[in-house]
Design a protein around this motif. Structure first.
Motif, PDB file in Angstrom:
ATOM      1  N   VAL A 150       0.924  -1.195  -0.158  1.00  0.00           N
ATOM      2  CA  VAL A 150      -0.034  -0.196  -0.038  1.00  0.00           C
ATOM      3  C   VAL A 150       0.752   1.290  -0.041  1.00  0.00           C
ATOM      4  CG1 VAL A 150      -2.066   1.093   1.061  1.00  0.00           C
ATOM      5  CG2 VAL A 150      -1.651  -1.242   1.265  1.00  0.00           C
ATOM      6  N   ARG A 151       0.701   2.068  -0.969  1.00  0.00           N
ATOM      7  CA  ARG A 151       1.511   3.241  -1.161  1.00  0.00           C
ATOM      8  C   ARG A 151       0.615   4.343  -1.890  1.00  0.00           C
ATOM      9  NH1 ARG A 151       4.783   5.660  -5.317  1.00  0.00           N
ATOM     10  NH2 ARG A 151       6.519   6.718  -4.377  1.00  0.00           N
ATOM     11  N   ASP A 152       0.537   5.534  -1.347  1.00  0.00           N
ATOM     12  CA  ASP A 152      -0.169   6.667  -1.983  1.00  0.00           C
ATOM     13  C   ASP A 152       1.126   7.364  -2.809  1.00  0.00           C
ATOM     14  OD1 ASP A 152      -1.368   8.779  -2.898  1.00  0.00           O
ATOM     15  OD2 ASP A 152      -2.304   9.520  -0.850  1.00  0.00           O
ATOM     16  N   PRO A 153       0.766   7.208  -4.184  1.00  0.00           N
ATOM     17  CA  PRO A 153       1.745   7.774  -5.071  1.00  0.00           C
ATOM     18  C   PRO A 153       1.687   9.305  -4.993  1.00  0.00           C
ATOM     19  CG  PRO A 153      -0.040   6.895  -6.377  1.00  0.00           C
ATOM     20  CD  PRO A 153      -0.268   6.446  -5.086  1.00  0.00           C
ATOM     21  N   GLY A 154       0.932   9.912  -4.640  1.00  0.00           N
ATOM     22  CA  GLY A 154       0.791  11.370  -4.589  1.00  0.00           C
ATOM     23  C   GLY A 154       1.450  11.747  -3.368  1.00  0.00           C
ATOM     24  N   LYS A 155       1.823  10.954  -2.374  1.00  0.00           N
ATOM     25  CA  LYS A 155       2.300  11.497  -1.022  1.00  0.00           C
ATOM     26  C   LYS A 155       3.572  10.317  -0.671  1.00  0.00           C
ATOM     27  CE  LYS A 155      -1.917  13.688   0.270  1.00  0.00           C
ATOM     28  NZ  LYS A 155      -2.903  13.725   1.341  1.00  0.00           N
ATOM     29  N   PRO A 156       4.572  10.174  -1.427  1.00  0.00           N
ATOM     30  CA  PRO A 156       5.638   9.124  -1.182  1.00  0.00           C
ATOM     31  C   PRO A 156       6.274   9.352   0.308  1.00  0.00           C
ATOM     32  CG  PRO A 156       6.267  10.841  -2.822  1.00  0.00           C
ATOM     33  CD  PRO A 156       4.914  11.223  -2.355  1.00  0.00           C
ATOM     34  N   GLU A 157       6.160  10.662   0.901  1.00  0.00           N
ATOM     35  CA  GLU A 157       6.597  10.784   2.275  1.00  0.00           C
ATOM     36  C   GLU A 157       5.805   9.890   3.219  1.00  0.00           C
ATOM     37  OE1 GLU A 157       3.356  14.181   1.755  1.00  0.00           O
ATOM     38  OE2 GLU A 157       4.978  12.824   0.326  1.00  0.00           O
ATOM     39  N   TYR A 158       4.725   9.406   2.918  1.00  0.00           N
ATOM     40  CA  TYR A 158       4.022   8.630   3.866  1.00  0.00           C
ATOM     41  C   TYR A 158       4.720   7.090   4.001  1.00  0.00           C
ATOM     42  CZ  TYR A 158       0.231  12.058   3.969  1.00  0.00           C
ATOM     43  OH  TYR A 158      -0.631  13.139   4.123  1.00  0.00           O
ATOM     44  N   GLY A 159       5.507   6.714   2.818  1.00  0.00           N
ATOM     45  CA  GLY A 159       6.169   5.604   2.979  1.00  0.00           C
ATOM     46  C   GLY A 159       5.203   4.304   2.237  1.00  0.00           C
ATOM     47  N   THR A 160       5.671   3.127   2.570  1.00  0.00           N
ATOM     48  CA  THR A 160       4.941   1.887   2.042  1.00  0.00           C
ATOM     49  C   THR A 160       4.761   0.893   3.003  1.00  0.00           C
ATOM     50  OG1 THR A 160       6.039   2.460  -0.167  1.00  0.00           O
ATOM     51  CG2 THR A 160       5.091   0.102   0.210  1.00  0.00           C
ATOM     52  N   ILE A 161       3.569   0.193   2.947  1.00  0.00           N
ATOM     53  CA  ILE A 161       3.582  -0.843   3.968  1.00  0.00           C
ATOM     54  C   ILE A 161       3.092  -1.996   3.211  1.00  0.00           C
ATOM     55  CG2 ILE A 161       1.194  -0.475   4.496  1.00  0.00           C
ATOM     56  CD1 ILE A 161       2.085  -1.404   7.427  1.00  0.00           C
ATOM     57  N   THR A 162       3.592  -3.335   3.555  1.00  0.00           N
ATOM     58  CA  THR A 162       3.312  -4.494   2.762  1.00  0.00           C
ATOM     59  C   THR A 162       2.527  -5.319   3.798  1.00  0.00           C
ATOM     60  OG1 THR A 162       5.008  -4.105   0.988  1.00  0.00           O
ATOM     61  CG2 THR A 162       3.967  -6.342   1.301  1.00  0.00           C
ATOM     62  N   LEU A 163       1.245  -5.591   3.553  1.00  0.00           N
ATOM     63  CA  LEU A 163       0.561  -6.456   4.481  1.00  0.00           C
ATOM     64  C   LEU A 163       0.724  -7.845   3.947  1.00  0.00           C
ATOM     65  CD1 LEU A 163      -2.259  -3.787   5.027  1.00  0.00           C
ATOM     66  CD2 LEU A 163      -0.403  -4.258   6.494  1.00  0.00           C
ATOM     67  N   VAL A 164       0.670  -8.914   4.936  1.00  0.00           N
ATOM     68  CA  VAL A 164       0.433 -10.172   4.236  1.00  0.00           C
ATOM     69  C   VAL A 164      -0.367 -10.950   5.178  1.00  0.00           C
ATOM     70  CG1 VAL A 164       1.938 -12.212   4.339  1.00  0.00           C
ATOM     71  CG2 VAL A 164       3.146 -10.035   3.885  1.00  0.00           C
ATOM     72  N   PHE A 165      -1.282 -11.614   4.386  1.00  0.00           N
ATOM     73  CA  PHE A 165      -2.445 -12.380   5.152  1.00  0.00           C
ATOM     74  C   PHE A 165      -2.240 -13.982   4.654  1.00  0.00           C
ATOM     75  CE2 PHE A 165      -3.770  -8.083   4.524  1.00  0.00           C
ATOM     76  CZ  PHE A 165      -4.469  -7.683   5.555  1.00  0.00           C
ATOM     77  N   THR A 166      -2.767 -14.581   5.698  1.00  0.00           N
ATOM     78  CA  THR A 166      -2.885 -15.940   5.342  1.00  0.00           C
ATOM     79  C   THR A 166      -4.388 -16.365   5.550  1.00  0.00           C
ATOM     80  OG1 THR A 166      -0.911 -16.534   6.252  1.00  0.00           O
ATOM     81  CG2 THR A 166      -2.293 -18.129   5.915  1.00  0.00           C
ATOM     82  N   ARG A 167      -4.867 -17.358   4.590  1.00  0.00           N
ATOM     83  CA  ARG A 167      -6.046 -17.555   4.718  1.00  0.00           C
ATOM     84  C   ARG A 167      -6.564 -18.463   5.689  1.00  0.00           C
ATOM     85  NH1 ARG A 167      -8.585 -16.156  -0.031  1.00  0.00           N
ATOM     86  NH2 ARG A 167      -7.436 -15.903  -1.811  1.00  0.00           N
ATOM     87  N   ASN A 168      -7.401 -18.030   6.620  1.00  0.00           N
ATOM     88  CA  ASN A 168      -7.913 -19.030   7.737  1.00  0.00           C
ATOM     89  C   ASN A 168      -9.389 -18.448   8.085  1.00  0.00           C
ATOM     90  OD1 ASN A 168      -8.251 -19.716  10.627  1.00  0.00           O
ATOM     91  ND2 ASN A 168      -6.472 -18.649  11.307  1.00  0.00           N
ATOM     92  N   ALA A 169     -10.262 -19.432   8.016  1.00  0.00           N
ATOM     93  CA  ALA A 169     -11.614 -19.441   8.079  1.00  0.00           C
ATOM     94  C   ALA A 169     -11.926 -18.778   9.426  1.00  0.00           C
ATOM     95  CB  ALA A 169     -12.316 -20.633   7.891  1.00  0.00           C
ATOM     96  N   ALA A 170     -11.066 -19.041  10.612  1.00  0.00           N
ATOM     97  CA  ALA A 170     -11.477 -18.675  11.833  1.00  0.00           C
ATOM     98  C   ALA A 170     -11.261 -17.030  12.224  1.00  0.00           C
ATOM     99  CB  ALA A 170     -10.697 -19.260  12.782  1.00  0.00           C
TER     100      ALA A 170
END
Length: 220
Positions: A150-170
């Motif tokens: 996730v990165r806002d190209p219009g506001k690069p000073e906010y940085g980037t975060i990469t979120l990782v999810f695993t499928r889990n029905a619970a």
């Protein structure tokens, strides 16, 4: 007559050729559309999973770009509240009250505050940050793992975060947040890995307060 037939045959071939050339492209276009739809569906799943979390507690390990690792417990309450309670040998605290992300270093009695919208963590905490709009799927090679940068190209000073999810029905929304990598505007990389996730517990708002070390030596 033979010459006329030849012209007609050539014209017919010329008209038919473009259509014939387009036939193989149709399946490729359909596949591309299917991939685009699948990516959109996965982003929708991520947004749905994030919004489905009301409260969460987990253990975490945090690794910086030098490879140093610390750990502790995390408490999350949407919208906007999070607390990183480090182990007793790390005399610091990171907490967000829904408006600002505060870093407290008790050893040097220093407090730093940043609007949550200006932090890479805004993608996780800020309800106004549009993950669906600014999120980009990162290939994982595993159908049970979804990674979104996730990165806002219009506001690069906010940085980037990469979120990782695993499928889990619970887990809320069927996806469990397992880790993230935050990269700020100074290219400082921090990796956080979660374990022992629990959801839906009562969390009072006072959890996201702190004792100001500039006024006292006590840690809270």
């Amino acid at each position: 007559m033979i010459y006329t037939k030849y012209l007609l045959s050539a014209a017919a071939f010329a008209l038919a050729a473009p259509s014939a050339m387009l036939v193989p492209a149709a399946p490729a276009q359909a596949q591309a559309q299917a991939r685009t739809q699948a990516r959109g569906d996965q982003l929708d799943q991520v947004v749905g999973a994030l919004r489905a979390i009301s409260t969460m507690q987990a253990d975490f390990t945090q690794t910086d770009r030098n490879g140093s690792t610390v750990g502790g417990s995390l408490t999350l309450k949407r919208p906007g509240r999070i607390r990183f309670q480090y182990s007793r040998d790390v005399n610091m605290l990171v907490v967000s009250d829904g408006r600002a992300l505060t870093l407290i270093d008790y050893d040097v009695r220093q407090v730093q505050r940043y609007p949550i919208s200006n932090s890479p963590l805004g993608a996780l905490l800020d309800p106004n940050r549009d993950v669906r709009r600014y999120g980009r799927l990162v290939p994982t090679g595993n159908p049970n793992v979804i990674s979104v940068a996730v990165r806002d190209p219009g506001k690069p000073e906010y940085g980037t975060i990469t979120l990782v999810f695993t499928r889990n029905a619970a887990a809320p929304g069927g996806l469990e947040l397992t880790s993230w990598v935050a990269l700020d505007a100074q290219n400082t990389r921090t990796t956080v890995r979660l374990s022992n996730q629990r959801y839906g517990m009562a969390v009072p708002d006072r959890t996201f307060t702190y004792t100001d070390p500039r006024r006292t030596t006590n840690r809270r």
